[in-house]
Scaffold this motif. Sequence first.
Motif, mmCIF file in Angstrom:
data_model
loop_
_atom_site.group_PDB
_atom_site.id
_atom_site.type_symbol
_atom_site.label_atom_id
_atom_site.label_comp_id
_atom_site.label_asym_id
_atom_site.label_seq_id
_atom_site.Cartn_x
_atom_site.Cartn_y
_atom_site.Cartn_z
ATOM 1 N N PHE A 75 -11.394 87.631 -62.687
ATOM 2 C CA PHE A 75 -12.704 86.635 -63.253
ATOM 3 C C PHE A 75 -13.232 85.859 -61.731
ATOM 4 O O PHE A 75 -12.246 85.238 -61.183
ATOM 5 N N TYR A 76 -14.406 85.972 -61.600
ATOM 6 C CA TYR A 76 -15.051 85.176 -60.307
ATOM 7 C C TYR A 76 -15.630 84.198 -60.976
ATOM 8 O O TYR A 76 -16.385 84.004 -62.216
ATOM 9 N N TYR A 77 -15.487 82.816 -60.388
ATOM 10 C CA TYR A 77 -16.174 81.517 -61.073
ATOM 11 C C TYR A 77 -16.792 80.826 -59.990
ATOM 12 O O TYR A 77 -16.249 80.838 -58.887
ATOM 13 N N THR A 78 -17.928 79.956 -60.375
ATOM 14 C CA THR A 78 -18.471 79.267 -59.724
ATOM 15 C C THR A 78 -18.574 77.939 -60.375
ATOM 16 O O THR A 78 -19.030 77.857 -61.644
ATOM 17 N N THR A 79 -18.495 76.624 -59.821
ATOM 18 C CA THR A 79 -18.756 75.382 -60.660
ATOM 19 C C THR A 79 -19.880 74.547 -59.905
ATOM 20 O O THR A 79 -19.601 74.439 -58.557
ATOM 21 N N TYR A 80 -20.529 74.108 -60.513
ATOM 22 C CA TYR A 80 -21.655 72.950 -60.001
ATOM 23 C C TYR A 80 -21.622 71.726 -60.814
ATOM 24 O O TYR A 80 -21.265 71.738 -61.834
ATOM 25 N N GLU A 81 -22.236 70.825 -59.581
ATOM 26 C CA GLU A 81 -22.562 69.546 -60.509
ATOM 27 C C GLU A 81 -24.089 69.164 -60.295
ATOM 28 O O GLU A 81 -24.628 69.746 -59.471
ATOM 29 N N PHE A 82 -24.501 68.706 -61.380
ATOM 30 C CA PHE A 82 -25.954 68.272 -61.490
ATOM 31 C C PHE A 82 -25.879 66.672 -61.371
ATOM 32 O O PHE A 82 -25.277 66.198 -62.088
ATOM 33 N N CYS A 83 -26.771 66.255 -60.431
ATOM 34 C CA CYS A 83 -26.640 64.705 -60.107
ATOM 35 C C CYS A 83 -28.032 64.037 -60.420
ATOM 36 O O CYS A 83 -28.923 64.679 -60.643
ATOM 37 N N TYR A 84 -27.958 62.757 -60.553
ATOM 38 C CA TYR A 84 -29.104 61.866 -60.942
ATOM 39 C C TYR A 84 -30.103 62.104 -59.790
ATOM 40 O O TYR A 84 -31.303 61.978 -60.102
ATOM 41 N N ASN A 85 -29.852 62.264 -58.568
ATOM 42 C CA ASN A 85 -30.773 62.584 -57.525
ATOM 43 C C ASN A 85 -31.427 64.047 -57.631
ATOM 44 O O ASN A 85 -31.938 64.291 -56.591
ATOM 45 N N PHE A 86 -31.248 64.431 -58.566
ATOM 46 C CA PHE A 86 -32.050 65.915 -58.795
ATOM 47 C C PHE A 86 -31.482 66.985 -57.858
ATOM 48 O O PHE A 86 -32.008 67.822 -57.278
ATOM 49 N N LYS A 87 -30.361 66.570 -57.468
ATOM 50 C CA LYS A 87 -29.508 67.781 -56.591
ATOM 51 C C LYS A 87 -28.511 68.293 -57.415
ATOM 52 O O LYS A 87 -27.829 67.985 -58.296
ATOM 53 N N ILE A 88 -28.167 69.754 -56.891
ATOM 54 C CA ILE A 88 -27.278 70.599 -57.639
ATOM 55 C C ILE A 88 -26.370 71.090 -56.556
ATOM 56 O O ILE A 88 -26.700 71.419 -55.518
ATOM 57 N N ASN A 89 -24.863 70.840 -56.726
ATOM 58 C CA ASN A 89 -23.945 71.123 -55.559
ATOM 59 C C ASN A 89 -22.935 71.768 -56.036
ATOM 60 O O ASN A 89 -22.316 71.744 -57.145
ATOM 61 N N LEU A 90 -22.710 72.939 -55.245
ATOM 62 C CA LEU A 90 -21.354 73.843 -55.535
ATOM 63 C C LEU A 90 -20.290 72.918 -55.053
ATOM 64 O O LEU A 90 -20.037 72.386 -54.013
ATOM 65 N N ILE A 91 -19.325 72.942 -56.163
ATOM 66 C CA ILE A 91 -18.001 72.066 -55.961
ATOM 67 C C ILE A 91 -16.796 73.127 -56.060
ATOM 68 O O ILE A 91 -15.662 72.392 -55.518
ATOM 69 N N ASP A 92 -16.766 74.022 -56.470
ATOM 70 C CA ASP A 92 -15.519 74.994 -56.312
ATOM 71 C C ASP A 92 -16.187 76.529 -56.766
ATOM 72 O O ASP A 92 -17.108 76.639 -57.393
ATOM 73 N N HIS A 93 -15.223 77.390 -56.338
ATOM 74 C CA HIS A 93 -15.348 78.830 -56.732
ATOM 75 C C HIS A 93 -14.169 79.441 -56.201
ATOM 76 O O HIS A 93 -13.198 79.008 -55.645
ATOM 77 N N GLY A 94 -14.008 80.518 -56.822
ATOM 78 C CA GLY A 94 -12.730 81.317 -56.759
ATOM 79 C C GLY A 94 -12.750 82.509 -57.582
ATOM 80 O O GLY A 94 -13.663 82.845 -58.269
ATOM 81 N N VAL A 95 -11.357 83.057 -57.696
ATOM 82 C CA VAL A 95 -10.983 84.062 -58.517
ATOM 83 C C VAL A 95 -9.741 83.597 -59.068
ATOM 84 O O VAL A 95 -8.708 83.078 -58.911
ATOM 85 N N MET A 96 -9.804 84.229 -60.315
ATOM 86 C CA MET A 96 -8.568 84.104 -61.470
ATOM 87 C C MET A 96 -8.244 85.471 -62.206
ATOM 88 O O MET A 96 -9.348 86.073 -62.249
#
Length: 206
Positions: A75-96
């Motif tokens: 399983f490939y995964y990516t995790t994003y955060e959505f912030c108050y300043n209208f920015k979306i950041n990638l905070i983690d990714h990997g394989v399980m």
Amino acid sequence: SFSYIVSMFLDAKHNFSDIKMRNFTNSILGEFYEEDVKSVGINRENIIDLIKPRSIISNDVVYIITGIDKQDDRFYYTTYEFCYNFKINLIDHGVMRTEDEIEQKIINRVYSNDAGTIHLKNNKIIMDCGFRPQEVYKFCDKHRDIMFPVRGDPKFRYSDYIFKPCFKDDKGLPIPDSIDYALIQTMVYKDMFYFDLVKKGVLKVH
């Protein structure tokens, strides 16, 4: 009325709005809208600083979402955060490798900021159900409070997305209280991803 259709078209054309023209083509004409783009490029300012520590969330984060793509043995995964300043950041990714690993390291995972004063879990987890859909349906149903399946189809032309039942009985009718999967028009969201998020600097890519 025909005058309304003309006014919608002229508004989209003279405002040079891809979104308005897409809505006009999809909703008024009932046709599939395609961007006339041969290739896209990414500016340096749209690339994430690779020195940034993984799994560290920002102080103004409001929402965390993980996408999972199921393959034959991983399983490939990516995790994003959505912030108050209208920015979306990638905070983690990997394989399980297993569903048990997903439960331990994604579903039950707690993310923290640098100071350790903010602790958040995933708000939503989305899993692609294009491969071995029944396995994905069952796993998402087990964690229906946080997970739901999604499938992309570039030939789907009725709307941007639609929800369909995952489980049906022998007559082809939806089983009561069963979960739905989201069928999405792939090209619409790929265009939106680039033009509305990456190109405007809202989302940075790895």
